[in-house]
Design a protein around this motif. Structure first.
Motif: not given
Lengths: 405, 405
Positions: B222-245
C-alpha cells in the motif's frame, strides 16, 4: 577413480551461462541481473533536507542574526519555495528540496518557535557549526551515470529497492535453471503408499527438488524403475529438454544399476564415474553435447544430499552468473578431534555454532555417519571436508565448510 | 527515548503464535512443523544389504568354506528369497532385504565369480571379519515410534525427505504471516513514473515486501500520502486484517508526520516511539489489541532496512514457531578499529569475510554511513551492533552480527 579436486574441476568444465529473460522488478527477487543499472540522476537528486526544522541563509547566522520570521512551510514532495527575504526562514520537513536562497537547516530541537501577532518567529538556541548543516547535498552519495548494480548482481531486497529508485520497472535477469529430478529404484514406493516389508518410500526426489528450488531452479520430478527399457525411453527427453538432470540411485556396480550405460546410450558423455570420497563414491557425472549436464548421484540419502551440495548446487548458482566463478570457500574451526582412516576425502556432517569472538565452530555429529541414515541429516546444518591424505584432524583446525542450505 | 535492549524486549512482548494449516508435503518447504512426526516403522525397516555382492551364512565361512554356488539373484525391491542350501549363496544388490538363512554380505570386489557347467560359483578372496558384515541391521538407525521431526522443525530439503519416508503426504505447518507493507510520503512516485526534480521513486515498499517474503510472509503493498484523512480511512482495515503492518516514513517530528497519531486514533496502542539508536531513532512500535503488530519504521532507506532486520524479521520468524524464542545471536570479529561517539547504539554496515581458521570478520564499509544513501546497502551483507555506552571499538573484538538476508 578420481580425486575430489579432479571431480570438481570436471564439474566446473561443463558450466554454461543460462540465457537472460525480462521480468517485472518485483518478480526478480533472488535472480541474477544481466544488464547494468546506472543512476538515472544524482543521489540525492536535489539538496535534500535531512531534519525537520527551518531553512535559512547561513550568512544571516554568520552576521549574528538569531531570530527568523517564518515565511511559509514546505513539506516533502512539494515543489521548492524560494526564500524572499534573506533574513527570514522557511519551515521545512525532512525529505524536502532545499529552498533557493537558503543553504542551512536548523532542526526543531535547536529552536524555540513563538507566535507574535500572527507572525511566527524561530529563535535559534544552538547555532549550526557550518553552512550546509543538516543538508544532504545533491549528488553526495552517487552521481548521475554511476554504475549502481553491475551485471551479475544477485537481486536481494536492497538491490530491488535501488533498481526501483532508478526506475527499472522491468529488469533483465538470468532465467531459472530447468532441472529434472529423477529417482530410480524398484524398492521405492510413493509417499502415500504403504510399503511392503522390503520396500521403502521415495524421499530423494522431494529432497533434490526442494534443494534445487532453493538454488533458484524450476524443477520437474520423475521416477524410473530399474528397467533398461524404461530408461531407454525415459532419459532422452530429459537430456534434451532440461539444463540439468539430477538422478539418484542406480550408479553402483549392481545387477540393476543400469544408469551409467543407459545415460551413455542416450547420448550423454561420461566425464567421470566414482570419486575418492565418502559418502558418494559411485557418483557418475556427464553431459549431453546438445543438452543437459547430468549429476547421477548415489542413491543412499546422505550420499545424495551431500554430493548435491558439494557439486550440483554450486553449478546451479554459478550457471546463473554471466561470469561464473566458484563462490569463495567458507571455513569453520573443528570443535573436537576427529579420525578418519580410509584414504578418501570425507564429507563430515557437523552442527555449526558461533562464539562471541566471531568464530564458527564445526561440531561433528555424535552418531557414526552412515550414508543410509537419512535422519542423521536432521541434526546437521553443514559438512566439513576432510582431505584424503590425512587421518587425524585436531580440534582447533580450520576446514572448508559446505552449508546444507 | 528507550534503549535498544528495552525496545527489543517490548517487540518480543507482542509475539503471538500464528495458527497452523495443513499442506501437501511438497508445498511445506521453509515452513515450521506443527505436529510431531514419528518413525512409522524401524529404519532400516529390514536387514538391508549395503553392498552389491553375495549373501551367505557366516557359519559356512567360519567352517572354512570359500566357494559358494549361487542359488539365485535378488534385486532391491524384490521380496526376499530364502537360502535353501546353507552352503550356497544368493547374489544380492544394495538396498535389498537380507534373505532368510543368510547373515553376511561379501561385496563383488572381494569375490571371483565363475560359471562352471552353467552353475555360477563365487570364490571368496577376502573373508569378511564378522557375521553381519555389509548388512545395515533393521532398526540400526531409528526404531518404530522414535520422534524424528519435533514440533517447531523448519522444513528444509532433508526434513521433507524424512517426512516422505514416514508417509506424511500432508503435514500441519504454521500458516504464513500476513504482512501489509505501507510506504508513506508525498515526495514518492511509482517506479514507472518520471519523478519531478523534488520527488523520488518509491523503493522502501518493494524492499520490505521482498525481505518479508524471504522470512516466509505473504505480503500486500500500500502507499498512503501524507494526509490525515487518507490515514484515517486507510489504516483500520490493515490493523484488522493483517498480522503485521510494516510502515516506512511519517514517524519523525515533522509537520507531515501524522502516523503516530493516526495509528493511535485507529486503535493501535503505542509501545514505544524513538529508540537510542542510529540509524532509526524515530522508530515507532505498537499493536492493535485485536489485530496487527505495527512496526512503523523511519523512512530513510538505510534506517528502514536495518530496523526491519533488527526487529521485524526476528518477530516474523519467531511467530511461526509454536514455542518462540529469539534465535541465538551471531557474532563476527571487527576487522578494523572503529570510533562512534554519540551515545546511541550504532548499527554499522559491514561486509563479511571468512578466513581459513574459521573466523568471521566484519569489515566496516568505506563510506561514512548515511541513512539516506540506499546504495550503501549494496556493498553490505550484514551489520554489527556497537553498544551505546562505548566510543572506541578495536579490531579483533567480537560483536553481535545481523545479516541482511
Amino acid at each position: 577413480m578420481i580425486s575430489v579436486a579432479e571431480a570438481t574441476r570436471l564439474v566446473w568444465s561443463t558450466l554454461r551461462v543460462l540465457p537472460p529473460e525480462t521480468l517485472p522488478l518485483a518478480a526478480a527477487l533472488g535472480r541474477v541481473l544481466r544488464e547494468p543499472l546506472h543512476a538515472d540522476r544524482d543521489f540525492p537528486p536535489f539538496d535534500r533536507v535531512a531534519m525537520d526544522g527551518i531553512a535559512v541563509a547561513y550568512n544571516a547566522l554568520a552576521a549574528g542574526q538569531r531570530e527568523f520570521p517564518l515565511e511559509r512551510t514546505q513539506l516533502a514532495g512539494q515543489a521548492p519555495l524560494t526564500l524572499k527575504n534573506p533574513q527570514a526562514a522557511i519551515e521545512i520537513m525532512t525529505g524536502a528540496a532545499l529552498p533557493p536562497g537558503t543553504d542551512t537547516v536548523i532542526r526543531y530541537e535547536d529552536l524555540l518557535i513563538s507566535d507574535e501577532a500572527s507572525q511566527r518567529v524561530a529563535a535559534v538556541q544552538v547555532v549550526p557549526p557550518t553552512a550546509g548543516h543538516n543538508v544532504h547535498r545533491r549528488a553526495a552519495d552517487r552521481r548521475q551515470g554511476d554504475l549502481l548494480l553491475p551485471v551479475g548482481t544477485v537481486m536481494g531486497p536492497a538491490q530491488l529497492a535501488v533498481a526501483a529508485t532508478v526506475g527499472a520497472a522491468q529488469v533483465q535477469v538470468t532465467r531459472r535453471p530447468r532441472v529434472a529430478v529423477v529417482s530410480t529404484g524398484d524398492e521405492l514406493v510413493a509417499i502415500d503408499q504403504t510399503p511392503l516389508p522390503h520396500q521403502i518410500r521415495r524421499s530423494n526426489g522431494l529432497m533434490l527438488q526442494a534443494a534445487a528450488q532453493q538454488a533458484g531452479a524450476e524443477t520437474a520430478a520423475f521416477h524410473f524403475n530399474d528397467d533398461p527399457e524404461v530408461l531407454r525411453v525415459g532419459l532422452p527427453p530429459l537430456l534434451r529438454d532440461f539444463d540439468v538432470v539430477l538422478l539418484s540411485g542406480g550408479v553402483s556396480k549392481g545387477k540393476a544399476d543400469y544408469l551409467p550405460q543407459a545415460l551413455q546410450e542416450a547420448g550423454a558423455e561420461q566425464l567421470f564415474h566414482e570419486v575418492q570420497q565418502r559418502p558418494g563414491k559411485p557418483f557418475w557425472f556427464g553431459r549431453h553435447p546438445q543438452g543437459a549436464v547430468v549429476f547421477a548421484l548415489p542413491g543412499n540419502p546422505v550420499s545424495t544430499f551431500l554430493n548435491y551440495f558439494r557439486y550440483a548446487q554450486p553449478w546451479l548458482l554459478a550457471a546463473q552468473q554471466p561470469h561464473p566463478s566458484p563462490a569463495p570457500t567458507a571455513y569453520a574451526t573443528l570443535a573436537t578431534d576427529f579420525v578418519f582412516k580410509p584414504s578418501l576425502t570425507h564429507f563430515l556432517l557437523v552442527k555449526i555454532s558461533n562464539t562471541p569472538d566471531g568464530r564458527l565452530w564445526a561440531h561433528p555429529l555424535d552418531r557414526t555417519q552412515n550414508s543410509g541414515d537419512l535422519a542423521s541429516l536432521l541434526h546437521a546444518d553443514a559438512f566439513v571436508e576432510l582431505p584424503a591424505d590425512r587421518v587425524e584432524f585436531a580440534a582447533g583446525e580450520g576446514l572448508p565448510l559446505w552449508r546444507l542450505a
